[in-house]
Design an enzyme around this catalytic site. Structure first.
Site, PDB file in Angstrom:
ATOM      1  N   GLU A  18       0.448  -0.991  -0.032  1.00  0.00           N
ATOM      2  CA  GLU A  18      -0.274   0.023  -0.177  1.00  0.00           C
ATOM      3  C   GLU A  18       0.863   0.894  -0.065  1.00  0.00           C
ATOM      4  OE1 GLU A  18      -4.146  -0.433   2.480  1.00  0.00           O
ATOM      5  OE2 GLU A  18      -3.150  -1.987   3.450  1.00  0.00           O
ATOM      6  N   SER A 146      -6.795  -2.277   1.399  1.00  0.00           N
ATOM      7  CA  SER A 146      -6.233  -1.549   0.149  1.00  0.00           C
ATOM      8  C   SER A 146      -7.215  -2.840  -0.681  1.00  0.00           C
ATOM      9  CB  SER A 146      -5.546  -0.993  -0.587  1.00  0.00           C
ATOM     10  OG  SER A 146      -5.264   0.142   0.182  1.00  0.00           O
ATOM     11  N   TYR A 212      -9.075   4.315  -5.294  1.00  0.00           N
ATOM     12  CA  TYR A 212      -8.536   5.381  -5.490  1.00  0.00           C
ATOM     13  C   TYR A 212      -8.168   6.033  -6.637  1.00  0.00           C
ATOM     14  CZ  TYR A 212      -6.690   2.983  -0.831  1.00  0.00           C
ATOM     15  OH  TYR A 212      -6.773   2.429   0.521  1.00  0.00           O
ATOM     16  N   ARG A 251     -11.010   3.446  11.346  1.00  0.00           N
ATOM     17  CA  ARG A 251     -13.036   2.943  10.301  1.00  0.00           C
ATOM     18  C   ARG A 251     -13.302   1.540  10.941  1.00  0.00           C
ATOM     19  NH1 ARG A 251     -11.390   3.314   5.573  1.00  0.00           N
ATOM     20  NH2 ARG A 251     -11.991   1.274   4.665  1.00  0.00           N
ATOM     21  N   ASP A 253     -15.336  -1.327   8.897  1.00  0.00           N
ATOM     22  CA  ASP A 253     -16.153  -1.385   7.364  1.00  0.00           C
ATOM     23  C   ASP A 253     -17.439  -2.661   7.658  1.00  0.00           C
ATOM     24  OD1 ASP A 253     -15.073   0.366   5.640  1.00  0.00           O
ATOM     25  OD2 ASP A 253     -13.361  -0.845   4.957  1.00  0.00           O
ATOM     26  N   GLU A 266     -14.126  -5.622   8.770  1.00  0.00           N
ATOM     27  CA  GLU A 266     -13.326  -5.280   9.340  1.00  0.00           C
ATOM     28  C   GLU A 266     -12.598  -4.121  10.097  1.00  0.00           C
ATOM     29  OE1 GLU A 266      -9.910  -4.001   6.089  1.00  0.00           O
ATOM     30  OE2 GLU A 266     -11.140  -4.519   4.750  1.00  0.00           O
ATOM     31  N   ASN A 268      -9.983  -0.353   9.927  1.00  0.00           N
ATOM     32  CA  ASN A 268      -8.608   0.182   9.589  1.00  0.00           C
ATOM     33  C   ASN A 268      -8.173   0.835  11.086  1.00  0.00           C
ATOM     34  OD1 ASN A 268      -9.190  -0.667   6.507  1.00  0.00           O
ATOM     35  ND2 ASN A 268     -10.963  -0.843   7.073  1.00  0.00           N
ATOM     36  N   GLY A 272      -6.944   5.090   5.257  1.00  0.00           N
ATOM     37  CA  GLY A 272      -6.634   6.556   4.254  1.00  0.00           C
ATOM     38  C   GLY A 272      -6.475   7.295   5.049  1.00  0.00           C
TER      39      GLY A 272
END
Length: 305
Positions: A18, A146, A212, A251, A253, A266, A268, A272
């Protein structure tokens, strides 16, 4: 706050898969800190390692490294030993958050909803996996972010090829029951839960390009849930975040199936911070602009350490 934070080193780049996303996140964070008058320096540990970082004599470190080597507890442990305050979660939560399988095991032990999964290997019984989880299913590397190496598998015959593709990124690969429905992401910041985002992708798969590169991905804010539903989602995500010991910011998800049930996917722990990223969008909807968001994240370094 900018008067007492001292010298801040923004860590970005690194050696993970990443890296390119991390460089963008770190550049955005660095620019925000400098606009705020913070003495901030960018540093890529791939160039000089910890020795080079220590030579910069940081008072705090803002971690903008994504993936292994920055988000998995190894860097956090090194910073603990060096006595340098840093943003985000500590060693244990960072390691757990990077390990999708063990995160799910903790959630399951606490009765939190997450799709069933099984570990895969080169000699797995592919038919048994497909029968147990149903088709389609998801194949993903355990320690990658990602959406790198992730596949939606539609048939038993495609399962082994998906495993081999994921194994290019990680020695540990898992298959997970596919949840068809709406995708949500929820930001947590300094103990607060920010507004949820519903992600809509024309292709139906929120992959690397959709995250992205694509301008077609749609981010719904408000997310479209009722007040009670969003409160339920916020409580679920807070519980999931705290279950692995995560803190500072991050974060979660989530998928919501056709019956309205939420399923944790998951965590994070270093999300990002690019122009396509979700955390800045959620913060903006809550009235927190990008520069203020970066300063709030930086403040968590002093609070935790």
């Amino acid at each position: 706050m900018t008067d007492d934070v001292g010298r801040v080193v923004v860590l970005y780049g690194g050696k993970s898969a990443e890296r390119e996303v991390s460089l963008k996140s770190g550049a955005a964070v660095l620019a925000a800190l400098q606009r705020a008058g913070v003495e901030a320096i960018g540093y890529d540990p791939a160039e000089g390692g910890l020795v080079g970082l220590e030579a910069l004599a940081p008072d705090r470190v803002f971690i903008a490294l994504h993936g292994r080597g920055g988000e998995d507890g190894t860097l956090q442990g090194a910073l603990e030993l060096l006595g340098i305050p840093y943003t985000g979660s500590g060693v244990l939560a960072s390691a757990l958050g990077m390990d999708k399988q063990r995160t799910k095991l903790i959630w399951q032990a606490l009765g939190l909803p997450t799709p069933e999964s099984v570990m895969l290997g080169p000699r797995a019984d592919w038919s048994a996996v497909a029968e147990r989880l149903g088709l389609p299913l998801i194949v993903k590397p355990v320690h990658e972010g990602s959406t790198l190496g992730i596949s939606i598998v539609e048939s038993r015959d495609a399962l082994e090829a998906a495993y081999r593709d994921a194994a290019r990124f990680d020695a540990r690969v898992m298959a997970e029951r596919f949840v068809k429905g709406e995708e949500y992401t929820v930001t947590l910041l300094a103990g607060a839960v920010l507004p949820a985002i519903r992600v809509e992708v024309p292709s139906g798969f929120y992959d690397y390009e959709a995250k992205y590169l694509s301008d077609e991905t749609r981010y719904h804010l408000p997310c479209g849930l009722s007040g009670d539903e969003e409160a339920q989602l916020a409580a679920l995500c807070r519980g999931a975040f705290e279950a692995i010991g995560a803190e500072g910011w991050g974060r979660v998800d989530v998928m919501r199936d056709s019956e309205g049930r939420f399923w944790l996917i998951e965590v994070n722990t270093v999300p990002g911070m690019t122009d396509h990223s979700l955390v800045p969008q959620s913060a903006a909807h809550a009235g927190i602009d990008f520069d203020a968001l970066v300063l709030r994240i930086l403040a968590t370094a002093g609070e935790r350490n």
